[in-house]
Design a protein around this motif. Structure first.
Motif, PDB file in Angstrom:
ATOM      1  N   VAL A   8       0.845  -1.202   0.000  1.00 41.74           N
ATOM      2  CA  VAL A   8       0.000   0.000   0.000  1.00 41.74           C
ATOM      3  C   VAL A   8       0.876   1.247   0.000  1.00 41.74           C
ATOM      4  O   VAL A   8       1.825   1.358   0.781  1.00 41.74           O
ATOM      5  N   GLU A   9       0.528   2.193  -0.886  1.00 39.02           N
ATOM      6  CA  GLU A   9       1.249   3.467  -0.939  1.00 39.02           C
ATOM      7  C   GLU A   9       0.344   4.524  -1.551  1.00 39.02           C
ATOM      8  O   GLU A   9      -0.253   4.306  -2.609  1.00 39.02           O
ATOM      9  N   ASP A  10       0.239   5.666  -0.884  1.00 36.94           N
ATOM     10  CA  ASP A  10      -0.529   6.816  -1.396  1.00 36.94           C
ATOM     11  C   ASP A  10      -1.957   6.441  -1.768  1.00 36.94           C
ATOM     12  O   ASP A  10      -2.483   6.876  -2.802  1.00 36.94           O
ATOM     13  N   GLY A  11      -2.598   5.627  -0.936  1.00 35.34           N
ATOM     14  CA  GLY A  11      -3.989   5.273  -1.171  1.00 35.34           C
ATOM     15  C   GLY A  11      -4.207   4.168  -2.177  1.00 35.34           C
ATOM     16  O   GLY A  11      -5.348   3.817  -2.485  1.00 35.34           O
ATOM     17  N   VAL A  12      -3.123   3.605  -2.718  1.00 40.35           N
ATOM     18  CA  VAL A  12      -3.223   2.563  -3.745  1.00 40.35           C
ATOM     19  C   VAL A  12      -2.775   1.229  -3.162  1.00 40.35           C
ATOM     20  O   VAL A  12      -1.678   1.111  -2.608  1.00 40.35           O
ATOM     21  N   GLY A  13      -3.622   0.212  -3.282  1.00 35.54           N
ATOM     22  CA  GLY A  13      -3.266  -1.143  -2.892  1.00 35.54           C
ATOM     23  C   GLY A  13      -2.803  -1.903  -4.122  1.00 35.54           C
ATOM     24  O   GLY A  13      -3.574  -2.088  -5.076  1.00 35.54           O
ATOM     25  N   LEU A  14      -1.545  -2.294  -4.141  1.00 32.76           N
ATOM     26  CA  LEU A  14      -0.970  -3.017  -5.274  1.00 32.76           C
ATOM     27  C   LEU A  14      -0.986  -4.509  -4.967  1.00 32.76           C
ATOM     28  O   LEU A  14      -0.289  -4.985  -4.063  1.00 32.76           O
ATOM     29  N   ILE A  15      -1.809  -5.258  -5.710  1.00 30.45           N
ATOM     30  CA  ILE A  15      -1.877  -6.707  -5.572  1.00 30.45           C
ATOM     31  C   ILE A  15      -1.019  -7.328  -6.664  1.00 30.45           C
ATOM     32  O   ILE A  15      -1.268  -7.117  -7.854  1.00 30.45           O
ATOM     33  N   THR A  16      -0.029  -8.096  -6.259  1.00 32.20           N
ATOM     34  CA  THR A  16       0.873  -8.748  -7.203  1.00 32.20           C
ATOM     35  C   THR A  16       0.610 -10.248  -7.210  1.00 32.20           C
ATOM     36  O   THR A  16       0.658 -10.895  -6.166  1.00 32.20           O
ATOM     37  N   ILE A  17       0.300 -10.783  -8.397  1.00 34.23           N
ATOM     38  CA  ILE A  17       0.139 -12.233  -8.548  1.00 34.23           C
ATOM     39  C   ILE A  17       1.528 -12.830  -8.670  1.00 34.23           C
ATOM     40  O   ILE A  17       2.306 -12.435  -9.546  1.00 34.23           O
ATOM     41  N   GLN A  18       1.863 -13.766  -7.809  1.00 32.22           N
ATOM     42  CA  GLN A  18       3.203 -14.348  -7.843  1.00 32.22           C
ATOM     43  C   GLN A  18       3.124 -15.871  -7.721  1.00 32.22           C
ATOM     44  O   GLN A  18       3.318 -16.435  -6.649  1.00 32.22           O
ATOM     45  N   ARG A  19       2.815 -16.474  -8.848  1.00 34.48           N
ATOM     46  CA  ARG A  19       2.759 -17.946  -8.926  1.00 34.48           C
ATOM     47  C   ARG A  19       3.526 -18.374 -10.181  1.00 34.48           C
ATOM     48  O   ARG A  19       2.935 -18.618 -11.232  1.00 34.48           O
ATOM     49  N   PRO A  20       4.849 -18.393 -10.101  1.00 33.50           N
ATOM     50  CA  PRO A  20       5.656 -18.707 -11.278  1.00 33.50           C
ATOM     51  C   PRO A  20       5.417 -20.148 -11.747  1.00 33.50           C
ATOM     52  O   PRO A  20       4.993 -20.989 -10.953  1.00 33.50           O
ATOM     53  N   PRO A  21       5.653 -20.413 -13.064  1.00 30.81           N
ATOM     54  CA  PRO A  21       6.251 -19.473 -14.016  1.00 30.81           C
ATOM     55  C   PRO A  21       5.244 -18.615 -14.767  1.00 30.81           C
ATOM     56  O   PRO A  21       5.619 -17.642 -15.405  1.00 30.81           O
ATOM     57  N   ALA A  22       3.960 -18.971 -14.744  1.00 31.03           N
ATOM     58  CA  ALA A  22       2.988 -18.305 -15.616  1.00 31.03           C
ATOM     59  C   ALA A  22       1.863 -17.609 -14.866  1.00 31.03           C
ATOM     60  O   ALA A  22       0.935 -17.103 -15.474  1.00 31.03           O
ATOM     61  N   ASN A  23       1.937 -17.583 -13.514  1.00 30.70           N
ATOM     62  CA  ASN A  23       0.859 -16.996 -12.712  1.00 30.70           C
ATOM     63  C   ASN A  23      -0.499 -17.608 -13.058  1.00 30.70           C
ATOM     64  O   ASN A  23      -1.510 -16.904 -13.159  1.00 30.70           O
ATOM     65  N   ALA A  24      -0.504 -18.933 -13.234  1.00 32.62           N
ATOM     66  CA  ALA A  24      -1.741 -19.637 -13.564  1.00 32.62           C
ATOM     67  C   ALA A  24      -2.749 -19.507 -12.438  1.00 32.62           C
ATOM     68  O   ALA A  24      -2.401 -19.538 -11.252  1.00 32.62           O
ATOM     69  N   LEU A  25      -4.019 -19.365 -12.813  1.00 32.57           N
ATOM     70  CA  LEU A  25      -5.087 -19.130 -11.842  1.00 32.57           C
ATOM     71  C   LEU A  25      -5.663 -20.460 -11.358  1.00 32.57           C
ATOM     72  O   LEU A  25      -6.599 -20.991 -11.957  1.00 32.57           O
TER      73      LEU A  25
END
Length: 257
Positions: A8-25
């Motif tokens: 979180v920074e300056d009112g923005v929540g940054l969600i990072t998907i981190q499931r290598p290698p392809a960030n499969a859902l």
């Protein structure tokens, strides 16, 4: 939650998907995304959300290997419903959600991005719904959202050919808002998010609610029908062949059964 990181920074929540290698859902990642939205619900310092992928991709799609663990069409339909519910939650979420797409947003990855309110893309990103090449159909809302953005004819072309379009084409077709060189993508997205974060949260919530009225009853009926059809198609021999061919990295042979 290991698949996702929230900063979180300056009112923005940054969600990072981190499931290598392809960030499969996977279903676990989608469930984790729903949980992180619960967390953001109780954090008034977050006024805007940016969603992006770590590594080479935004998300290259659903976890195909997980499909081999599904034993029935009804179970497959439940998997589709899970994704639909979380992505629908994102689209109606009372804080703006912006996708920053680089590398590839394919299949479920594009369906996730289409649930966001705004999409910024890298110029060379690849966006597509390749499910028919596996003998399947999109199941996380793709058949319903894509025509809303690009029109029925272009949606049919993307679905029937399974071929992705570039980030620049996505802007031209109305699927994305703006395209940037990949090194500028996240900074430009965060710049937009911080600008939006200065707006009244009450007014933003009202605006998002009003946008939901643009959906027709056909959309909600279509989402339900998509999940059911997702399960029906899964039970076909062609779907089994397509999934196995993907895992074995070979061209599938479809028989229409």
């Amino acid at each position: 939650m290991d698949f996702l990181k929230l900063s979180v920074e300056d009112g923005v929540g940054l969600i990072t998907i981190q499931r290598p290698p392809a960030n499969a859902l996977s279903s676990a990642l989608i469930t984790a995304l729903n949980s992180i939205l619960d967390e953001i619900d109780h954090n008034p310092s977050i006024r805007v959300i940016v969603l992006h992928g770590d590594g080479r991709f935004f998300s290259a799609g659903a976890d195909i290997k997980e499909f081999t663990e599904v034993s029935s069409g009804s179970e497959f339909s439940k998997l589709a419903s899970l994704g639909q519910q979380v992505f629908e939650r994102i689209e109606s979420y009372d804080k703006p959600v912006i996708a920053a797409i680089h590398g590839a947003a394919l299949g479920g990855g594009l369906e996730l991005a289409m649930g966001c309110h705004i999409r910024y893309v890298a110029e060379d990103a690849k966006l597509g719904l390749p499910e028919l090449s596996l003998g399947l159909i999109p199941g996380f809302g793709g058949t319903q959202r894509l025509p809303r953005y690009v029109g029925t004819a272009k949606a049919a072309e993307m679905l029937f050919t399974s071929e992705p379009i570039s980030g620049l084409e996505a802007v031209e077709w109305g699927l994305a808002n703006k395209a940037f060189p990949v090194e500028e993508l996240l900074p430009k997205t965060l710049e937009l998010a911080k600008k939006i974060a200065l707006k009244s949260p009450i007014a933003l919530q009202a605006a998002i609610t009003m946008l939901q009225f643009s959906k027709s009853d056909a959309f909600h009926k279509g989402i339900k029908a998509e999940a059911e059809s997702f399960g029906t198609v899964f039970e076909s021999a062609d779907a089994k062949e397509g999934i196995q061919a993907f895992i074995e990295k070979r061209q599938p042979t479809f028989t229409g059964k």
